[in-house]
Design an enzyme around this catalytic site. Structure first.
Site, PDB file in Angstrom:
ATOM      1  N   ASN A  94       7.722 -29.133  18.125  1.00 51.20           N
ATOM      2  CA  ASN A  94       8.726 -30.193  18.039  1.00 51.20           C
ATOM      3  C   ASN A  94       9.869 -29.827  17.088  1.00 51.20           C
ATOM      4  O   ASN A  94       9.702 -29.067  16.132  1.00 51.20           O
ATOM      5  CB  ASN A  94       8.078 -31.533  17.650  1.00 51.20           C
ATOM      6  CG  ASN A  94       7.225 -31.478  16.397  1.00 51.20           C
ATOM      7  OD1 ASN A  94       6.665 -30.440  16.050  1.00 51.20           O
ATOM      8  ND2 ASN A  94       7.109 -32.597  15.726  1.00 51.20           N
ATOM      9  N   GLU A 114       5.876 -30.510  23.807  1.00 55.42           N
ATOM     10  CA  GLU A 114       5.658 -30.240  25.233  1.00 55.42           C
ATOM     11  C   GLU A 114       6.973 -29.834  25.895  1.00 55.42           C
ATOM     12  O   GLU A 114       7.041 -28.893  26.692  1.00 55.42           O
ATOM     13  CB  GLU A 114       5.088 -31.493  25.930  1.00 55.42           C
ATOM     14  CG  GLU A 114       3.719 -31.923  25.426  1.00 55.42           C
ATOM     15  CD  GLU A 114       3.800 -32.889  24.235  1.00 55.42           C
ATOM     16  OE1 GLU A 114       4.737 -32.789  23.413  1.00 55.42           O
ATOM     17  OE2 GLU A 114       2.900 -33.744  24.124  1.00 55.42           O
ATOM     18  N   CYS A 142       2.609 -37.990  24.206  1.00 57.12           N
ATOM     19  CA  CYS A 142       3.168 -39.349  24.184  1.00 57.12           C
ATOM     20  C   CYS A 142       3.628 -39.733  25.590  1.00 57.12           C
ATOM     21  O   CYS A 142       3.742 -38.882  26.488  1.00 57.12           O
ATOM     22  CB  CYS A 142       4.319 -39.431  23.182  1.00 57.12           C
ATOM     23  SG  CYS A 142       5.833 -38.646  23.756  1.00 57.12           S
ATOM     24  N   GLU A 176      13.208 -31.738  15.062  1.00 56.64           N
ATOM     25  CA  GLU A 176      13.932 -32.949  14.674  1.00 56.64           C
ATOM     26  C   GLU A 176      15.256 -32.545  14.035  1.00 56.64           C
ATOM     27  O   GLU A 176      15.323 -31.539  13.322  1.00 56.64           O
ATOM     28  CB  GLU A 176      13.099 -33.744  13.660  1.00 56.64           C
ATOM     29  CG  GLU A 176      11.754 -34.202  14.220  1.00 56.64           C
ATOM     30  CD  GLU A 176      10.740 -34.618  13.171  1.00 56.64           C
ATOM     31  OE1 GLU A 176       9.648 -35.075  13.547  1.00 56.64           O
ATOM     32  OE2 GLU A 176      11.035 -34.456  11.952  1.00 56.64           O
TER      33      GLU A 176
HETATM   34 ZN   LIG Z   1       5.974 -36.398  23.306  1.00 56.31          ZN
END
Ligand SMILES: [Zn+2]
Length: 298
Positions: free
Chosen positions: A89, A104, A129, A91
């Site tokens: 991930n 993902e 998620c 950010e």
């Molecule tokens: Zn996610």
């Protein structure tokens, strides 16, 4: 090599540490493992298939850039030919949270930028998620995609996303990762970085808005990373072209301070634009990064 990767190496099974360490220290390591490397790791560790991919997850998570959450997620996708692609991930501070990249999405678009057209498996260190389940439902071969988590049995994407809404509900046949070319030309563009952004736009996936778009990032040492727009039937989980290029740079070991210039090319006679968000995200990274722009006509 980044410190997080050195730490992650120590979390691998002992039988893998020296081999993987050698690959990681090679300057050409690009956060993928070839089929031959997977076979070597399977032989050395006695782990095979999903068990090996689960063991490698700390390496994927080590690529996370999480100045907001400090919550590092790693994902590994397996291409049809057995190549493994890592993702984590990302950010961005100073912009709205919609600019965030999930692990993902990172692993999938990493595979896409390296030419994968279909994935068989995704292994993740946390449950995907809802946003990512929807993102994966756009994929070529989504109906066969297998999801593996550390403490659950392998399950299909559609076990995680029952009664799914997807491209077919909007009458769209194009799928993310499947070969497509939009026929955009860069004949009247001189700038080489902008030309590469047009190349990315040409293979982008934007069947809903028609905003075929691509980004090219040039680093201070002359590498170029391309990102294609990845649109989604549910719109919000779409991944902008800048993010896809940032993922490619991150997975090659580049941090944002190595970004020298960026080019965005997009179809302008469409219903949306990436110009304002691309400019805002770059301003948040470093306002001195120049943004070149080409508006294309489909
Ligand atoms: Zn996610």
């Amino acid at each position: 090599m980044r410190t997080a990767l050195i730490d992650a190496l120590t979390q691998l099974p002992d039988s893998l540490q020296s081999t993987v360490s050698e690959w990681l220290h090679a300057s050409a390591f690009d956060a993928t493992f070839t089929q031959a490397q997977v076979a070597d790791m399977e032989a050395a560790s006695g782990l095979s298939g999903a068990a090996l991919r689960l063991a490698l997850l700390p390496l994927a998570a080590a690529y996370a850039v999480t100045p907001i959450s400090r919550f590092n997620v790693g994902a590994i996708v397996r291409g049809e030919d057995g190549t493994l692609y890592l993702g984590a991930n990302i950010e961005l501070t100073g912009v709205q949270l919609g600019q965030t990249v999930h692990a993902e999405q990172a692993a999938i678009s990493h595979a896409w930028t390296k030419g994968a057209t279909r994935l068989t498996d995704i292994t993740i260190n946390y449950s995907p998620c809802g946003h990512c389940r929807q993102f994966m439902n756009e994929l070529n071969g989504a109906e066969d995609l297998v999801i593996q988590l550390p403490k659950s049995d392998a399950k299909s994407l559609h076990a995680y996303l029952p009664e799914a809404f997807g491209p077919a509900d909007l009458g769209i046949e194009a799928r993310l990762l499947a070969d497509q070319t939009q026929g955009l030309t860069a004949d009247d563009i001189d700038d080489p970085l902008l030309k590469q952004a047009v190349e990315a736009a040409n293979i982008s996936h934007a069947p809903y808005s028609g905003n075929y778009s691509g980004v090219a990032i040039e680093t201070s040492d002359g590498r170029v990373f391309k990102g294609m727009y990845a649109e989604n039937a549910a719109f919000n989980p779409s991944l902008p072209p800048l993010q896809v290029a940032l993922i490619a740079a991150n997975m090659a070991g580049y941090s944002w301070d190595k970004i020298a210039s960026v080019a965005l090319a997009e179809v302008v006679n469409s219903t949306v634009s990436h110009l304002a968000d691309t400019q805002a995200s770059l301003d948040a990274i470093n306002p001195d990064i120049p943004l070149l722009y080409a508006g294309l006509r489909a």
